[in-house]
Scaffold this active site. Structure first.
Site, PDB file in Angstrom:
ATOM      1  N   ASP A   1      -4.559   4.757  15.525  1.00 14.89           N
ATOM      2  CA  ASP A   1      -4.955   5.714  14.488  1.00 14.89           C
ATOM      3  C   ASP A   1      -6.419   6.004  14.737  1.00 14.89           C
ATOM      4  O   ASP A   1      -7.278   5.142  14.543  1.00 14.89           O
ATOM      5  CB  ASP A   1      -4.741   5.061  13.111  1.00 14.89           C
TER       6      ASP A   1
ATOM      7  N   LYS B   1       2.762   3.541   8.233  1.00 12.07           N
ATOM      8  CA  LYS B   1       2.631   2.949   6.889  1.00 12.07           C
ATOM      9  C   LYS B   1       3.454   1.676   6.745  1.00 12.07           C
ATOM     10  O   LYS B   1       4.073   1.421   5.715  1.00 12.07           O
ATOM     11  CB  LYS B   1       3.035   3.962   5.802  1.00 12.07           C
TER      12      LYS B   1
ATOM     13  N   TYR C   1      -8.732 -10.081   9.574  1.00 13.57           N
ATOM     14  CA  TYR C   1      -8.267  -8.765   9.170  1.00 13.57           C
ATOM     15  C   TYR C   1      -6.800  -8.872   8.805  1.00 13.57           C
ATOM     16  O   TYR C   1      -5.970  -9.197   9.646  1.00 13.57           O
ATOM     17  CB  TYR C   1      -8.450  -7.790  10.331  1.00 13.57           C
TER      18      TYR C   1
ATOM     19  N   LYS D   1      -2.425  -3.899   7.834  1.00 13.04           N
ATOM     20  CA  LYS D   1      -1.126  -3.634   8.440  1.00 13.04           C
ATOM     21  C   LYS D   1      -1.339  -2.808   9.697  1.00 13.04           C
ATOM     22  O   LYS D   1      -2.134  -1.893   9.718  1.00 13.04           O
ATOM     23  CB  LYS D   1      -0.255  -2.853   7.457  1.00 13.04           C
ATOM     24  N   ASP D   2      -0.581  -3.152  10.742  1.00  7.78           N
ATOM     25  CA  ASP D   2      -0.692  -2.428  11.988  1.00  7.78           C
ATOM     26  C   ASP D   2       0.588  -1.629  12.199  1.00  7.78           C
ATOM     27  O   ASP D   2       1.643  -2.209  12.427  1.00  7.78           O
ATOM     28  CB  ASP D   2      -0.891  -3.455  13.116  1.00  7.78           C
TER      29      ASP D   2
ATOM     30  N   GLN E   1      22.775   0.534  26.285  1.00 13.11           N
ATOM     31  CA  GLN E   1      24.015   0.743  27.065  1.00 13.11           C
ATOM     32  C   GLN E   1      24.226  -0.315  28.150  1.00 13.11           C
ATOM     33  O   GLN E   1      23.319  -1.037  28.514  1.00 13.11           O
ATOM     34  CB  GLN E   1      24.021   2.141  27.718  1.00 13.11           C
TER      35      GLN E   1
ATOM     36  N   ARG F   1      -2.420   2.099   0.818  1.00 11.93           N
ATOM     37  CA  ARG F   1      -3.511   1.140   0.989  1.00 11.93           C
ATOM     38  C   ARG F   1      -3.027  -0.160   1.634  1.00 11.93           C
ATOM     39  O   ARG F   1      -3.600  -1.227   1.398  1.00 11.93           O
ATOM     40  CB  ARG F   1      -4.192   0.867  -0.355  1.00 11.93           C
TER      41      ARG F   1
HETATM   42  P1  13P Z   1     -10.512   4.926   1.066  1.00 10.25           P
HETATM   43  O1  13P Z   1     -11.400   4.071   0.259  1.00 10.25           O
HETATM   44  O2  13P Z   1     -10.900   5.032   2.503  1.00 10.25           O
HETATM   45  O3  13P Z   1     -10.215   6.253   0.433  1.00 10.25           O
HETATM   46  O4  13P Z   1      -9.153   4.061   1.193  1.00 10.25           O
HETATM   47  C1  13P Z   1      -7.956   4.436   0.704  1.00 10.25           C
HETATM   48  C2  13P Z   1      -6.936   4.286   1.744  1.00 10.25           C
HETATM   49  O5  13P Z   1      -6.265   5.249   2.055  1.00 10.25           O
HETATM   50  C3  13P Z   1      -6.766   2.949   2.360  1.00 10.25           C
HETATM   51  O6  13P Z   1      -6.585   2.966   3.706  1.00 10.25           O
HETATM   52  P1  13P Z   2      -2.647   3.931   7.901  1.00  9.98           P
HETATM   53  O1  13P Z   2      -2.477   2.457   8.166  1.00  9.98           O
HETATM   54  O2  13P Z   2      -1.492   4.732   8.396  1.00  9.98           O
HETATM   55  O3  13P Z   2      -3.954   4.438   8.392  1.00  9.98           O
HETATM   56  O4  13P Z   2      -2.605   4.145   6.334  1.00  9.98           O
HETATM   57  C1  13P Z   2      -3.597   3.566   5.574  1.00  9.98           C
HETATM   58  C2  13P Z   2      -3.304   3.536   4.133  1.00  9.98           C
HETATM   59  O5  13P Z   2      -3.575   2.562   3.518  1.00  9.98           O
HETATM   60  C3  13P Z   2      -2.712   4.706   3.507  1.00  9.98           C
HETATM   61  O6  13P Z   2      -2.587   4.534   2.123  1.00  9.98           O
HETATM   62 MG    MG Z   3      -4.872   6.033   8.852  1.00  8.27          MG
HETATM   63 MG    MG Z   4      -0.911   4.992  10.364  1.00  8.19          MG
END
Ligand code: 13P
Ligand code: 13P
Ligand code: MG
Ligand code: MG
Length: 375
Positions: free
Chosen positions: A15, A136, A237, A240-241, A250, A274
């Site tokens: 990402d 996600k 850390y 989530k990855d 097959q 999040r």
């Molecule tokens: P922000 O504080 O970067 O808006 O975080 C919300 C989020 O999407 C977590 O990855």
């Molecule tokens: P990603 O892990 O896809 O960047 O999403 C972060 C997140 O917390 C969205 O809510």
């Molecule tokens: Mg992201």
């Molecule tokens: Mg992502």
């Protein structure tokens, strides 16, 4: 490269900026990665490539003859991500460069942020492969479907009726916390395997291997899942990855349809909003892999390939672009509604120790003086 020769399939993803928020990858990032990989293909570093997307994750799918953990291939992926990050910064994309955790490449991309699934295989006469791409969620999201493909006779008819796979498979499971791994044989150790992988945030399936006597050599993986970031960085850390996987199909392995069948059930996974919520994983074609509602629900894309005798990637076929998965999508939306109504309550919100970030310590600190003993 020909039948019987070795080839490596590498799927490396990161990402490096969302458009907007954490929703999707901007097309200019795809173009930039394509330019870098096209240059490497011209020079003969890689045989073939395809750049895919799933949500806000950029996915490099490559074939080459350099084996797994090749500094040249990892360096190439790093370069593609770096170049695309420059574009992401120029566009002001959200979280530009977020998965490039180190400043400089040092020989192996593992532990540097991107997710990696790689396998070196001996090309069969015909080599059908599926690459899976999730957004996600976390690597443990593959535990249930990969178990079903290779060990559940109610999913995979071949385990029962195909003499070439009746002996079962071997599962390599990683303990993310203790940094250990174990190999379990199915069907003999089915219940032990389930005892571990049901705890999907701690025990993750890393690879599946054939057993002795299978047409495919015993030490050659038939499935591999990206777990590196989680494994390397666990402790400091807990994020989530978003994972990827490569699955061969097959001819003594699950048929293509047996590989896809587990996704007709939108099972619950962790990593929505999040990185701190549970929700259903929705099987979608690439054009629909753009999380929106509550930053989700989580998505999975399946790309189908035949590997040509020269190692070319013949595809992709966007396998969930089929009305046969409409019902799973509808069900996922229904489950998403149901889960959302729990708001900040578990089990929609993850248990405290699995959340990506939390305000709880601060709340507890503020309330410290107001807590009093209960009789
Ligand atoms: P922000 O504080 O970067 O808006 O975080 C919300 C989020 O999407 C977590 O990855
Ligand atoms: P990603 O892990 O896809 O960047 O999403 C972060 C997140 O917390 C969205 O809510
Ligand atoms: Mg992201
Ligand atoms: Mg992502």
């Amino acid at each position: 490269m020909a039948t019987g020769e070795k080839i490596t399939i590498s799927v490396i993803k990161a990402d490096i900026g969302g458009w907007p928020g954490h929703s999707r990858v901007h097309p200019q990032l795809v173009e930039t990665a394509e330019e870098v990989l096209a240059g490497a293909k011209e020079k003969g570093t890689i045989i073939d490539f395809y750049v895919a997307t799933c949500g806000d994750d950029l996915q490099l799918i490559m074939t080459h003859g350099k084996g797994v953990d090749s500094p040249e291939i990892h360096g190439l992926a790093w370069k593609a991500f770096e170049e695309a990050t420059k574009v992401a910064r120029g566009l002001g994309l959200y979280g530009a460069g977020q998965d490039l955790l180190k400043d400089a490449f040092s020989g192996n991309i593992r532990g540097m942020g991107p997710g990696i699934a790689e396998m070196e295989i001996t090309l069969r006469k015909s080599e059908p492969v599926v690459t899976f791409h999730m957004d996600k969620t976390e690597p443990g999201a593959f535990n249930l479907p990969v178990f079903r493909m290779f060990a559940d006779p109610f999913n995979t008819a071949g385990l029962v009726i195909d003499p070439n796979m009746h002996m079962g498979f071997r599962f390599e499971v990683w303990d993310i916390k203790e940094h250990k791994r174990v190999i379990l044989n199915t069907p003999e150790e089915l219940y032990d395997l389930l005892a571990l992988i049901g705890a999907k945030s701690r025990y993750v399936i890393k690879r599946v291997f054939p057993k002795e006597g299978h047409k495919i050599p015993k030490d050659e993986p038939v499935a591999v899942i990206s777990t590196e970031k989680l494994y390397q960085i666990a402790g400091e850390y807990v994020g989530k990855d978003d994972p990827v996987a490569i699955v061969r199909a097959q001819s003594g392995l699950p048929a293509l349809g047996e590989v896809l069948e587990p996704f007709a059930f939108p099972h619950l996974v962790s990593g929505w909003m999040r990185g701190s919520h549970n929700g259903p994983v929705m099987p979608v074609p690439m054009r629909m892999a753009n999380p929106t509602r509550f930053d989700g629900p989580p998505r999975v894309v399946a790309l189908g390939w035949q590997i040509s005798p020269e190692g070319r990637l013949v595809g992709p076929v966007d396998l969930f672009d089929d009305p046969a998965f409409d019902e799973a999508r509808r069900k996922a939306i229904e489950i998403a509604d149901y889960m959302r109504r729990h708001g900040p309550f578990e089990p929609h919100r993850l248990p405290m120790e699995d959340m990506e970030y939390t305000t709880l310590p601060g709340v507890l600190e503020r309330l410290e003086g107001r807590f009093e003993p209960v009789e």
